[in-house]
Design a protein around this motif. Structure first.
Motif, PDB file in Angstrom:
ATOM      1  N   LEU A   6      25.955  75.974  29.185  1.00  0.00           N
ATOM      2  CA  LEU A   6      25.028  76.779  28.396  1.00  0.00           C
ATOM      3  C   LEU A   6      25.520  76.763  26.956  1.00  0.00           C
ATOM      4  CD1 LEU A   6      22.561  78.626  28.289  1.00  0.00           C
ATOM      5  CD2 LEU A   6      24.074  80.535  28.848  1.00  0.00           C
ATOM      6  N   ILE A   7      24.650  76.340  26.050  1.00  0.00           N
ATOM      7  CA  ILE A   7      25.019  76.178  24.653  1.00  0.00           C
ATOM      8  C   ILE A   7      24.128  77.067  23.797  1.00  0.00           C
ATOM      9  CG2 ILE A   7      25.213  74.533  22.746  1.00  0.00           C
ATOM     10  CD1 ILE A   7      25.338  72.373  25.094  1.00  0.00           C
ATOM     11  N   LEU A   8      24.761  77.863  22.943  1.00  0.00           N
ATOM     12  CA  LEU A   8      24.048  78.705  21.987  1.00  0.00           C
ATOM     13  C   LEU A   8      24.176  78.057  20.617  1.00  0.00           C
ATOM     14  CD1 LEU A   8      22.623  81.269  20.945  1.00  0.00           C
ATOM     15  CD2 LEU A   8      24.859  82.411  20.979  1.00  0.00           C
ATOM     16  N   ILE A   9      23.039  77.692  20.027  1.00  0.00           N
ATOM     17  CA  ILE A   9      23.015  77.120  18.683  1.00  0.00           C
ATOM     18  C   ILE A   9      22.553  78.215  17.727  1.00  0.00           C
ATOM     19  CG2 ILE A   9      21.998  75.387  17.168  1.00  0.00           C
ATOM     20  CD1 ILE A   9      21.704  73.584  19.652  1.00  0.00           C
ATOM     21  N   VAL A  10      23.424  78.551  16.776  1.00  0.00           N
ATOM     22  CA  VAL A  10      23.142  79.616  15.812  1.00  0.00           C
ATOM     23  C   VAL A  10      22.957  78.965  14.451  1.00  0.00           C
ATOM     24  CG1 VAL A  10      23.896  81.824  14.872  1.00  0.00           C
ATOM     25  CG2 VAL A  10      24.660  81.121  17.167  1.00  0.00           C
ATOM     26  N   ASP A  11      21.699  78.828  14.044  1.00  0.00           N
ATOM     27  CA  ASP A  11      21.395  78.134  12.799  1.00  0.00           C
ATOM     28  C   ASP A  11      19.958  78.439  12.407  1.00  0.00           C
ATOM     29  OD1 ASP A  11      20.922  75.981  10.793  1.00  0.00           O
ATOM     30  OD2 ASP A  11      22.811  75.177  11.562  1.00  0.00           O
ATOM     31  N   ASP A  12      19.710  78.541  11.116  1.00  0.00           N
ATOM     32  CA  ASP A  12      18.351  78.825  10.650  1.00  0.00           C
ATOM     33  C   ASP A  12      17.603  77.559  10.235  1.00  0.00           C
ATOM     34  OD1 ASP A  12      20.166  78.604   8.455  1.00  0.00           O
ATOM     35  OD2 ASP A  12      18.718  79.580   7.149  1.00  0.00           O
ATOM     36  N   ASP A  13      18.225  76.401  10.352  1.00  0.00           N
ATOM     37  CA  ASP A  13      17.624  75.134   9.940  1.00  0.00           C
ATOM     38  C   ASP A  13      16.888  74.490  11.114  1.00  0.00           C
ATOM     39  OD1 ASP A  13      17.119  72.412   9.357  1.00  0.00           O
ATOM     40  OD2 ASP A  13      18.860  72.277   8.046  1.00  0.00           O
ATOM     41  N   TYR A  14      15.571  74.456  11.027  1.00  0.00           N
ATOM     42  CA  TYR A  14      14.727  73.929  12.105  1.00  0.00           C
ATOM     43  C   TYR A  14      15.057  72.466  12.414  1.00  0.00           C
ATOM     44  CZ  TYR A  14      10.646  72.174  14.563  1.00  0.00           C
ATOM     45  OH  TYR A  14       9.834  71.557  15.470  1.00  0.00           O
ATOM     46  N   VAL A  15      15.223  71.647  11.390  1.00  0.00           N
ATOM     47  CA  VAL A  15      15.485  70.225  11.595  1.00  0.00           C
ATOM     48  C   VAL A  15      16.834  70.022  12.285  1.00  0.00           C
ATOM     49  CG1 VAL A  15      15.852  67.997  10.442  1.00  0.00           C
ATOM     50  CG2 VAL A  15      14.012  69.509   9.683  1.00  0.00           C
ATOM     51  N   LYS A  17      18.350  72.069  14.279  1.00  0.00           N
ATOM     52  CA  LYS A  17      18.217  72.479  15.682  1.00  0.00           C
ATOM     53  C   LYS A  17      17.486  71.416  16.491  1.00  0.00           C
ATOM     54  CE  LYS A  17      16.558  76.552  14.614  1.00  0.00           C
ATOM     55  NZ  LYS A  17      16.109  77.949  14.585  1.00  0.00           N
ATOM     56  N   LEU A  18      16.456  70.831  15.921  1.00  0.00           N
ATOM     57  CA  LEU A  18      15.702  69.784  16.597  1.00  0.00           C
ATOM     58  C   LEU A  18      16.585  68.565  16.868  1.00  0.00           C
ATOM     59  CD1 LEU A  18      12.691  69.192  17.421  1.00  0.00           C
ATOM     60  CD2 LEU A  18      12.498  68.023  15.224  1.00  0.00           C
ATOM     61  N   VAL A  19      17.314  68.120  15.853  1.00  0.00           N
ATOM     62  CA  VAL A  19      18.183  66.958  15.984  1.00  0.00           C
ATOM     63  C   VAL A  19      19.313  67.236  16.980  1.00  0.00           C
ATOM     64  CG1 VAL A  19      19.861  65.512  14.735  1.00  0.00           C
ATOM     65  CG2 VAL A  19      17.631  66.015  13.713  1.00  0.00           C
ATOM     66  N   THR A  20      19.910  68.404  16.890  1.00  0.00           N
ATOM     67  CA  THR A  20      21.012  68.741  17.788  1.00  0.00           C
ATOM     68  C   THR A  20      20.529  68.842  19.229  1.00  0.00           C
ATOM     69  OG1 THR A  20      22.114  69.884  15.972  1.00  0.00           O
ATOM     70  CG2 THR A  20      22.908  70.357  18.196  1.00  0.00           C
ATOM     71  N   ARG A  21      19.365  69.427  19.433  1.00  0.00           N
ATOM     72  CA  ARG A  21      18.801  69.486  20.787  1.00  0.00           C
ATOM     73  C   ARG A  21      18.618  68.078  21.341  1.00  0.00           C
ATOM     74  NH1 ARG A  21      14.327  72.675  23.778  1.00  0.00           N
ATOM     75  NH2 ARG A  21      14.771  74.269  22.265  1.00  0.00           N
ATOM     76  N   ARG A  22      18.122  67.181  20.507  1.00  0.00           N
ATOM     77  CA  ARG A  22      17.905  65.794  20.939  1.00  0.00           C
ATOM     78  C   ARG A  22      19.227  65.115  21.270  1.00  0.00           C
ATOM     79  NH1 ARG A  22      15.580  62.304  23.804  1.00  0.00           N
ATOM     80  NH2 ARG A  22      15.301  60.269  22.894  1.00  0.00           N
ATOM     81  N   MET A  23      20.243  65.313  20.428  1.00  0.00           N
ATOM     82  CA  MET A  23      21.555  64.717  20.698  1.00  0.00           C
ATOM     83  C   MET A  23      22.121  65.232  22.012  1.00  0.00           C
ATOM     84  SD  MET A  23      23.692  64.163  17.180  1.00  0.00           S
ATOM     85  CE  MET A  23      23.702  65.844  16.611  1.00  0.00           C
ATOM     86  N   ILE A  24      21.990  66.526  22.244  1.00  0.00           N
ATOM     87  CA  ILE A  24      22.494  67.101  23.487  1.00  0.00           C
ATOM     88  C   ILE A  24      21.749  66.516  24.675  1.00  0.00           C
ATOM     89  CG2 ILE A  24      22.655  69.238  24.835  1.00  0.00           C
ATOM     90  CD1 ILE A  24      23.224  70.664  22.095  1.00  0.00           C
ATOM     91  N   SER A  25      20.441  66.366  24.568  1.00  0.00           N
ATOM     92  CA  SER A  25      19.669  65.817  25.691  1.00  0.00           C
ATOM     93  C   SER A  25      20.033  64.360  25.967  1.00  0.00           C
ATOM     94  CB  SER A  25      18.167  65.969  25.444  1.00  0.00           C
ATOM     95  OG  SER A  25      17.728  65.098  24.436  1.00  0.00           O
ATOM     96  N   ASN A  30      22.482  67.868  31.743  1.00  0.00           N
ATOM     97  CA  ASN A  30      22.663  69.110  32.487  1.00  0.00           C
ATOM     98  C   ASN A  30      22.910  70.323  31.594  1.00  0.00           C
ATOM     99  OD1 ASN A  30      25.167  68.235  31.634  1.00  0.00           O
ATOM    100  ND2 ASN A  30      26.229  69.015  33.415  1.00  0.00           N
ATOM    101  N   ALA A  31      22.715  70.185  30.283  1.00  0.00           N
ATOM    102  CA  ALA A  31      22.970  71.301  29.363  1.00  0.00           C
ATOM    103  C   ALA A  31      21.717  72.147  29.188  1.00  0.00           C
ATOM    104  CB  ALA A  31      23.428  70.765  28.013  1.00  0.00           C
ATOM    105  N   GLU A  32      21.931  73.460  29.111  1.00  0.00           N
ATOM    106  CA  GLU A  32      20.872  74.401  28.773  1.00  0.00           C
ATOM    107  C   GLU A  32      21.158  74.892  27.360  1.00  0.00           C
ATOM    108  OE1 GLU A  32      20.208  77.529  31.750  1.00  0.00           O
ATOM    109  OE2 GLU A  32      21.585  76.373  33.016  1.00  0.00           O
ATOM    110  N   ILE A  33      20.100  75.021  26.560  1.00  0.00           N
ATOM    111  CA  ILE A  33      20.272  75.395  25.155  1.00  0.00           C
ATOM    112  C   ILE A  33      19.464  76.654  24.866  1.00  0.00           C
ATOM    113  CG2 ILE A  33      19.984  74.654  22.770  1.00  0.00           C
ATOM    114  CD1 ILE A  33      19.918  71.750  23.886  1.00  0.00           C
ATOM    115  N   ILE A  34      20.107  77.582  24.157  1.00  0.00           N
ATOM    116  CA  ILE A  34      19.395  78.734  23.617  1.00  0.00           C
ATOM    117  C   ILE A  34      19.665  78.756  22.111  1.00  0.00           C
ATOM    118  CG2 ILE A  34      19.264  80.128  25.708  1.00  0.00           C
ATOM    119  CD1 ILE A  34      21.757  81.570  24.894  1.00  0.00           C
ATOM    120  N   PHE A  35      18.751  79.358  21.373  1.00  0.00           N
ATOM    121  CA  PHE A  35      18.842  79.354  19.916  1.00  0.00           C
ATOM    122  C   PHE A  35      18.853  80.772  19.363  1.00  0.00           C
ATOM    123  CE2 PHE A  35      16.701  75.341  20.922  1.00  0.00           C
ATOM    124  CZ  PHE A  35      17.468  74.445  20.204  1.00  0.00           C
TER     125      PHE A  35
END
Length: 134
Positions: A6-15, A17-25, A30-35
């Motif tokens: 379970l990964i919590l991404i704390v950031d106000d930058d939409y891009v 978060k989008l890029v990091t979510r893609r890298m994680i996927s 098997n990772a779950e992401i919350i923002f």
């Protein structure tokens, strides 16, 4: 089979978060992401998880420094006051565009911070963090 992270991404930058979510996927199916948009929202999420009987806490937090309302440094101070037993296994990675050595030194004050990552970072770096390396 790897246990889900379970990964919590704390950031106000939409891009970011989008890029990091893609890298994680790409590296960790098997990772779950919350923002959270800022440190205050992240602290609220963590407090809710601590108080909830079945809520699982994040394994990893990717934390930006520059955010509105509560920045990364303020988050780290607030995080330090959460019940130690509840958050002791959370690994925090400060993800910043800063290359200032003072920021790197400042992260060492907080035992939960494992590393300061300079944005942008690679899929290999993300994979190493999530899969147990760094």
């Amino acid at each position: 089979m790897n246990v889900s992270k379970l990964i919590l991404i704390v950031d106000d930058d939409y891009v970011y978060k989008l890029v990091t979510r893609r890298m994680i996927s790409l590296c960790c199916s098997n990772a779950e992401i919350i923002f959270a948009e800022n440190g205050r929202e992240a602290i609220d999420i963590l407090q809710g998880m601590i108080q909830g009987p079945s809520q699982r806490l994040p394994d990893i937090i990717l934390l930006d420094i520059e955010m509105p309302e509560m920045n990364g440094w303020e988050f780290l101070r607030a995080f330090s006051s959460l019940p130690g037993q509840a958050v002791k296994d959370i690994k925090i990675y400060v993800a910043s565009s800063s290359i200032d050595d003072l920021d790197r030194e400042r992260t060492r004050i907080y035992p939960a911070v494992k590393e300061l990552l300079v944005k942008p970072f690679s899929v290999n770096k993300v994979s190493g963090i999530i899969n147990g390396g760094s």
